[in-house]
Design an enzyme around this catalytic site. Structure first.
Site, short mmCIF file in Angstrom:
data_model
loop_
_atom_site.label_atom_id
_atom_site.label_comp_id
_atom_site.label_asym_id
_atom_site.label_seq_id
_atom_site.Cartn_x
_atom_site.Cartn_y
_atom_site.Cartn_z
N HIS A 56 14.80 -21.16 -56.10
CA HIS A 56 14.08 -21.88 -55.04
C HIS A 56 13.14 -22.94 -55.63
CE1 HIS A 56 11.93 -21.31 -50.90
NE2 HIS A 56 11.85 -22.56 -51.30
N ASP A 285 9.39 -21.49 -55.56
CA ASP A 285 9.19 -22.46 -54.47
C ASP A 285 8.43 -23.68 -55.01
OD1 ASP A 285 9.34 -23.72 -52.06
OD2 ASP A 285 7.88 -22.45 -51.05
O1 DOR Z 1 4.97 -25.40 -48.88
C1 DOR Z 1 6.13 -25.77 -48.76
N1 DOR Z 1 6.57 -26.91 -49.34
N2 DOR Z 1 6.97 -25.04 -48.04
C2 DOR Z 1 8.21 -25.48 -47.73
O2 DOR Z 1 8.90 -24.80 -47.05
C3 DOR Z 1 8.68 -26.79 -48.19
C4 DOR Z 1 7.94 -27.21 -49.39
C5 DOR Z 1 8.16 -28.65 -49.73
O3 DOR Z 1 9.32 -29.09 -49.79
O4 DOR Z 1 7.17 -29.36 -49.95
ZN ZN Z 2 10.72 -24.05 -50.45
#
Ligand code: DOR
Ligand code: ZN
Length: 417
Positions: A56, A285
């Site tokens: 991710h 993430d």
């Molecule tokens: O905090 C986040 N940033 N959550 C997401 O789901 C997308 C991500 C982004 O692409 O900046």
């Molecule tokens: Zn994400």
């Protein structure tokens, strides 16, 4: 010669560190044993794990390469002991059909220092347009950066998705619930949390469970309540920030993320659930934004960098004896590779020879200026970290004594299957 390379050292094998020699040919593990003959011998110091897989990340390439690109993103991954990444499809032009996928693959493939797979975005009506070379499918049940929520999914589309046979990852915040709590005047991490409360994650977890998609994962879970709702029928992913940071963090807009950081109590419960082995995957993430983007809290887009610090932060928890090697290995290394169906993350004949070596005694304080992201501001600055010393990718030394020594040899994982 029998092997191209023989790696020698203390490898994590069947749940323990053992002195072994690994015979490698054509990037693959060919033999695991002792006193192997024939091949260039290379001894790695410290302890050795198979390299990590991060399922991710948002590397923003193509479209927003002022935030990150595939080179800076994959270099960051390599330094952090991760040799395979899966990139999210919320590019400026969403990756939701063949043309967008093809364009992205061509753009990024020659920039990659580590192996990569690409997601396609399911927007509720495009199951027939998704490129078969996608490694996985992303579904946003709630809106976030560059993404619109999907809403109810028709049966025909669900069948289309299931015929693709790809793993599915959900952004789990319910759109209707988010709209109910919407507040544009958020000035703190706590305000942001109140505008995207835990109940929106819970509602989404129920919706994901109801959809009943086989190989599916709920992304970045911020409260163990979501795990209870999923009952083990959908896999659970957690990020280092939802384990280690809460709304008391002084990181300001750099800690603004979706789902939001929770209060201390929820965060500590989430960490305990992780330590107890209740999560399946640990992903970063990694979601970079510029200094300019993050200037004003109310307008700042959500997202925290993390691909480079995911493994180092968790190894520091192992060093403190808070986290077991087993849970760390399962969530950061083995399960992500297994979920994506790649031959990585295990010391096993026929698997790719991706490894990283490290010494727990090498624990340091994170200096964000040494990170390789385009905007290397991290809410984990000064946190304890253990960075890898050496990292290999398919038998090639990528990082040696903490420095990048290879060029862009990353490959598309679908061509390695
Ligand atoms: O905090 C986040 N940033 N959550 C997401 O789901 C997308 C991500 C982004 O692409 O900046
Ligand atoms: Zn994400």
């Amino acid at each position: 010669m029998a092997f191209d390379t023989i790696l020698i050292g203390k490898f994590y094998f069947q749940g323990q560190f053992r002195d072994l020699e690994i015979g490698i040919r054509n990037g693959l593990i060919e033999k695991i044993g002792k006193d192997l003959k024939g091949g260039i011998r290379k001894e790695l110091e410290g302890a050795i794990f198979p390299s990590g897989t991060d399922t991710h990340v948002h590397f923003r390439d193509p479209g927003e390469t002022h935030k990150e690109d595939f080179s800076t993103g994959t270099i960051s991954a390599a330094y952090g002991g991760t040799t395979t990444i899966f990139d999210m499809p919320n590019n400026i032009t969403p990756i939701s059909d063949y043309a967008a996928f093809d364009d992205k693959l061509h753009t990024v493939r020659n920039r990659a220092y580590v192996d990569f797979g690409l997601y396609s975005l399911f927007n509720g009506k495009n199951s027939q347009l998704i490129d078969k070379r996608s490694s996985s499918i992303k579904i946003y049940l709630g809106g976030s950066t560059n993404s619109i929520p999907v809403g109810d999914i028709q049966d025909k589309e669900l069948r289309g998705l299931s015929e693709l046979g790809k793993p599915v990852v959900f952004h789990g915040e319910d759109a209707v619930c988010l709209a109910r709590h919407k507040n544009d005047e958020v000035h703190s991490l706590s305000d942001h949390e109140h505008s995207r409360p835990e109940i929106c994650e819970a509602e989404s977890a129920r919706a994901i469970l109801k959809l009943g998609i086989g190989r599916s994962l709920m992304g970045h879970i911020s409260t163990p309540n979501s795990l209870d709702i999923l009952q083990g029928k959908v896999k659970g992913e957690v990020t280092p920030h939802h384990l280690l940071l809460n709304t008391d963090s002084e990181s300001g807009s750099w800690g603004k993320v979706n789902p939001p950081l929770r209060n201390k109590n929820t965060q500590e419960n989430n960490l305990q659930a992780y330590l107890d082995g209740k999560f399946d995957l640990l992903s970063s993430d990694h979601a970079p934004h510029t200094e300019h983007d993050k200037e004003e809290f109310p307008q700042a887009p959500s997202g925290i960098i993390g691909v480079e610090t995911r493994i180092p932060l968790l190894l520091a928890l192992v060093q403190k004896k808070v986290l077991s090697f087993e849970v760390f290995y399962n969530t950061a290394i083995r399960n992500p590779a297994e979920f994506m169906g790649i031959r990585k993350g295990k010391l096993e004949v026929g698997y790719f020879a991706d490894f990283f070596s490290f010494r727990l005694s090498n624990v340091k304080r994170l200096n964000q200026e040494r990170l390789h992201s385009k905007t290397p501001v991290s809410p984990f600055n000064e946190f304890p970290v253990v960075f890898p010393d050496d990292v290999t990718l398919r038998g090639e030394l990528l990082i040696e004594s903490g420095e990048l020594v290879e060029d862009r040899i990353g490959r598309h994982v679908e061509e390695l299957k």
